[in-house]
Write an enzyme that holds these catalytic residues in place. Structure first.
Site, PDB file in Angstrom:
ATOM      1  N   ASP A   1      33.490  13.913  46.984  1.00 27.91           N
ATOM      2  CA  ASP A   1      33.366  12.739  47.855  1.00 27.91           C
ATOM      3  C   ASP A   1      32.781  11.537  47.109  1.00 27.91           C
ATOM      4  O   ASP A   1      32.987  10.395  47.505  1.00 27.91           O
ATOM      5  CB  ASP A   1      32.456  13.063  49.033  1.00 27.91           C
ATOM      6  CG  ASP A   1      32.804  14.393  49.675  1.00 27.91           C
ATOM      7  OD1 ASP A   1      33.365  14.383  50.766  1.00 27.91           O
ATOM      8  OD2 ASP A   1      32.525  15.456  49.061  1.00 27.91           O
TER       9      ASP A   1
ATOM     10  N   HIS B   1      30.548  14.822  52.594  1.00 26.88           N
ATOM     11  CA  HIS B   1      30.255  15.904  51.640  1.00 26.88           C
ATOM     12  C   HIS B   1      31.177  17.110  51.858  1.00 26.88           C
ATOM     13  O   HIS B   1      30.801  18.234  51.555  1.00 26.88           O
ATOM     14  CB  HIS B   1      28.794  16.378  51.770  1.00 26.88           C
ATOM     15  CG  HIS B   1      27.793  15.431  51.183  1.00 26.88           C
ATOM     16  ND1 HIS B   1      27.524  14.208  51.752  1.00 26.88           N
ATOM     17  CD2 HIS B   1      26.995  15.509  50.089  1.00 26.88           C
ATOM     18  CE1 HIS B   1      26.589  13.595  51.032  1.00 26.88           C
ATOM     19  NE2 HIS B   1      26.262  14.351  50.017  1.00 26.88           N
TER      20      HIS B   1
ATOM     21  N   PHE C   1      29.782  16.094  43.982  1.00 31.27           N
ATOM     22  CA  PHE C   1      30.671  16.347  45.112  1.00 31.27           C
ATOM     23  C   PHE C   1      31.878  15.430  44.942  1.00 31.27           C
ATOM     24  O   PHE C   1      31.720  14.261  44.576  1.00 31.27           O
ATOM     25  CB  PHE C   1      29.976  16.020  46.446  1.00 31.27           C
ATOM     26  CG  PHE C   1      29.013  17.077  46.923  1.00 31.27           C
ATOM     27  CD1 PHE C   1      28.126  17.685  46.060  1.00 31.27           C
ATOM     28  CD2 PHE C   1      28.989  17.446  48.264  1.00 31.27           C
ATOM     29  CE1 PHE C   1      27.233  18.651  46.500  1.00 31.27           C
ATOM     30  CE2 PHE C   1      28.101  18.413  48.716  1.00 31.27           C
ATOM     31  CZ  PHE C   1      27.222  19.019  47.837  1.00 31.27           C
TER      32      PHE C   1
ATOM     33  N   ILE D   1      33.547  10.435  44.305  1.00 40.19           N
ATOM     34  CA  ILE D   1      34.500   9.853  43.367  1.00 40.19           C
ATOM     35  C   ILE D   1      34.770   8.388  43.693  1.00 40.19           C
ATOM     36  O   ILE D   1      35.198   7.615  42.831  1.00 40.19           O
ATOM     37  CB  ILE D   1      35.812  10.680  43.349  1.00 40.19           C
ATOM     38  CG1 ILE D   1      36.512  10.540  41.999  1.00 40.19           C
ATOM     39  CG2 ILE D   1      36.744  10.281  44.482  1.00 40.19           C
ATOM     40  CD1 ILE D   1      35.815  11.239  40.863  1.00 40.19           C
TER      41      ILE D   1
ATOM     42  N   GLU E   1      25.078  14.761  36.580  1.00 41.83           N
ATOM     43  CA  GLU E   1      23.788  14.799  37.264  1.00 41.83           C
ATOM     44  C   GLU E   1      23.344  16.244  37.470  1.00 41.83           C
ATOM     45  O   GLU E   1      24.100  17.055  38.005  1.00 41.83           O
ATOM     46  CB  GLU E   1      23.924  14.098  38.630  1.00 41.83           C
ATOM     47  CG  GLU E   1      24.229  12.610  38.480  1.00 41.83           C
ATOM     48  CD  GLU E   1      25.024  12.034  39.647  1.00 41.83           C
ATOM     49  OE1 GLU E   1      25.118  12.695  40.704  1.00 41.83           O
ATOM     50  OE2 GLU E   1      25.565  10.927  39.499  1.00 41.83           O
TER      51      GLU E   1
ATOM     52  N   GLU F   1      27.737   7.264  38.344  1.00 41.39           N
ATOM     53  CA  GLU F   1      29.047   7.896  38.126  1.00 41.39           C
ATOM     54  C   GLU F   1      30.017   7.025  37.324  1.00 41.39           C
ATOM     55  O   GLU F   1      30.863   7.547  36.596  1.00 41.39           O
ATOM     56  CB  GLU F   1      29.677   8.297  39.465  1.00 41.39           C
ATOM     57  CG  GLU F   1      29.075   9.536  40.109  1.00 41.39           C
ATOM     58  CD  GLU F   1      27.838   9.250  40.940  1.00 41.39           C
ATOM     59  OE1 GLU F   1      27.428   8.068  41.009  1.00 41.39           O
ATOM     60  OE2 GLU F   1      27.276  10.198  41.531  1.00 41.39           O
TER      61      GLU F   1
END
Lengths: 331, 318
Positions: A86, A129, A84, A88, A30, A61
């Site tokens: 986070d 984040h 980020f 994932i 992104e 993602e």
């Protein structure tokens, strides 16, 4: 003499050189193309290598990481950006069930030369984040996990990550990405040409004899400063930058602890079931004599929103100094 | 290439697929195969309908119920059977198991995670775009997969980039115990396709010719740059979700009625009715397939298990 560039530019320089060297290298994620990454770590790549090799994706993602698997099966070396770390959670399936396992499940038949490039670390962004999560990735077999602390390492480790035939989770610290190379007290000289820093070799940033302080990523710099302060009180601290959590360079750590007998692990990730316990346990398994142990990590709470709260739970120069004093019995 | 595959050939493939699955079933009560074995008995017409259209350059990403897809792609049967029977001679040396068949030489892979193969196929489709060749990526999924986020993400991106992706949905109407009718906001899966700028078609998955025609058309569309397709092939899983599934969620009446609509019988009747083969001839083919697989199984059973000492190999390539 440090060149006038920040850490994210060092990473983008590494990616430029890898893309130039190897036409199979792709960058997908992104805002990595037109914008050049939200931290600028992919700047200029799309302009130079085109929108085929540098693909701006929707906020998808699972598609990003899944297509990375397919592209790796086709012989490409995709660098997948998860903006980020986070985020994932929404695509961990592809990361730990496919990227991490396909080489194993295929009996070594297929390789997954994928870099998952992502930003972690606390900069006052609250619970979703600010995480580091290298302990999470390290717990899952099949992933190499890298987190650089300075511009020189960031560029050289990224080159190694792209070149690696194994999947590498590359966690950039948000607090370091926009910091200028000249503001680093170590690793500030970044050659313009290509070089690699091997994955799995820790760096003794500062030598010392009383205590071994093991850390990585964003807490290396405050650890070095705390070590300088400690020396004024007569405490000599050896600071080791692990550079990677997997592989974990226990040889370097063990050699240091044999000398000092004391170990302090400073970890910006969560405390329990993580890096700090792993380092200490491996030392014990090596039957290394230890007279003092301390773990300084985020005490199993989400990262709070307000900076006044965050400073209470994330290791910083003050808490590292206190931990050093405590570990050597001079608190 | 497709013209070379006759209906009788497809029937032959269906026989291989059926009897391959039946051979796998033999390893369950004897505990030669552990874990939950998924067979596709009853769904053969879909895989057999895909035979002959794909080259080595075309990729196929399959599921937990993957054996027949692998046969359609040309994966070596013995190596696959050995993998399923947990032998060191298996296609993945026994490291994969029946849900994780990898054959990179044919661009075939499978995943045990429902829906996860579609984004992987998206990657293959993007590779075709980058290479500028005519390759197509095929993802085969069950109806349960279409409600995952990964399915939507991959379909949307394939549509946005107009990539050569063909998704074959084996709609056997049951995601383990939950019927499709209770889990989909749309009556069919095919009708969702336009929202991803894809072509959607629902076919009778018991009719091997109908599947083959739809597959051929979807591949042609993909190869000509017109973007992704979804083929929703209606079928019925004759056995439980896995071997050991008590399968109480489907009524006895339903199971008996649906199992009587056997795609192999249907194809056999068509061949005879059209005068393309005699019953005796087809029975002879079946006998020879049964004998070949029986021989293969006997041989696989003599192979060694992987050595426990190797269990920590292959975590990393370097």
């Amino acid at each position: 003499m440090a060149r006038n560039l920040n850490l994210s530019q060092c990473i983008s320089e590494a990616l430029h050189l890898e893309m130039e060297r190897d036409p199979q290298v792709l960058v997908i994620g992104e805002d990595v193309g037109g914008q050049g990454g939200v931290f600028g770590a992919t700047r200029g790549l799309q302009k130079k290598y085109g929108s085929g090799r540098v693909l701006d994706t929707p906020i998808s993602e699972s598609a990003i990481t899944g297509m990375g698997v397919g592209l790796a099966l086709e012989g490409y070396r995709p660098v997948l950006e998860i903006m980020f770390v986070d985020f994932i959670g929404v695509c961990l399936d592809q990361v730990y069930n496919a990227i991490a396992k396909n080489h194993y499940m295929s009996g070594g038949k297929v390789r997954m030369p994928i870099v998952i490039k992502t930003a972690g670390g606390c900069i006052g962004s609250g619970a979703q984040h600010s995480q580091c999560l290298w302990g999470l990735f390290a717990h899952l077999p099949g992933l190499k996990v890298v987190a650089p602390s300075n511009p020189y390492d960031a560029k050289g480790l990224m080159a190694s990550a792209v070149e690696s035939d194994d999947p590498v989770v590359f966690i950039e610290h948000k607090g370091l990405l926009l910091k200028r190379a000249e503001d680093f007290t170590f690793g500030s000289d970044v050659p313009a040409e290509r070089y690699t820093v091997p994955i799995g070799k820790a760096n003794v940033v500062r030598e010392g004899s009383d205590l071994t302080l093991v850390t990585l990523s964003g807490t290396v710099a405050p650890s070095v400063t705390a070590a300088e302060e400690a020396l004024k009180k007569g405490i000599s601290v050896e600071v080791i930058d692990l550079r990677s959590v997997v592989p974990l360079d226990m040889d370097t750590v063990a050699a240091s602890v044999k000398k000092t007998g004391k170990i302090l692990v400073v970890d910006e990730d969560y405390l329990s079931f993580g890096l700090s316990a792993e380092v200490v346990t491996r030392l014990l398994e090596r039957k290394i004599s230890i007279t003092s142990v301390k773990r300084l990590a985020v005490p199993d709470v989400p990262i709070p929103g307000a900076l006044s709260l965050e400073q209470e739970v994330v290791p910083n120069e003050r808490s590292i100094s206190a931990a050093i004093a405590e570990t050597v019995g001079k608190a | 290439m497709a013209q070379e595959i006759t209906l009788k050939d497809r029937y032959g493939y269906m026989l291989w697929m059926r009897h391959f699955e039946l051979a796998c079933l033999e390893g369950v009560p004897t505990r030669e195969i552990h874990g939950e074995l998924h067979t596709g008995v009853g769904q053969e017409a879909i895989s057999a309908g895909m035979v002959g259209f794909l080259s080595k350059e075309d990729a196929m990403c399959s599921t937990h119920r993957n054996h027949m897809h692998a046969i359609a792609k040309g994966v070596d049967l013995r190596a696959m059977l050995a993998e399923i029977f947990e032998k060191s001679t298996g296609i993945c040396g026994g490291f994969g198991g029946h849900m994780h068949i990898f054959d990179p030489s044919l661009k075939f892979s499978a995943t045990g995670i429902v829906g996860a193969g579609v984004p992987v196929a998206l990657g293959h489709a993007y590779a075709a775009r980058l290479k500028g060749n005519q390759a197509v990526a095929v993802a085969v999924v069950g109806d349960g997969a279409v409600n995952t986020g990964a399915f939507h993400e991959a379909m949307n991106m394939a549509g946005a980039l107009s990539l050569p992706l063909v998704v074959v949905v084996e709609n056997n109407e049951w995601a383990i115990s939950v019927p499709f009718s209770a889990s989909s906001a749309t009556e069919t899966i095919a009708e969702r396709a336009p929202s991803w700028r894809a072509h959607g078609i629902r076919v009778n998955g018991l009719d091997v010719e109908e599947v083959a025609n739809a597959f051929e058309a979807a591949l042609a569309r993909a190869r000509s740059g017109k973007g992704p397709s979804i083929i929703e092939a209606m079928c019925y899983r004759f056995r439980g979700h896995f071997e050991g599934d008590a399968d109480m969620y489907r009524s006895k009446e339903e199971k008996e009625r649906r199992r009587s609509e056997d795609p192999l019988e249907r194809t056999k009747e068509t061949l005879v009715a059209r005068g393309l083969a005699t019953l005796e001839e087809l029975n002879e083919i079946e006998k020879s397939v049964v004998a070949s697989i029986s021989e293969m199984l006997a041989s696989v059973r003599k192979d060694p298990s992987p050595s426990g000492a190797d269990a920590t190999r292959y975590v990393f390539a370097e």
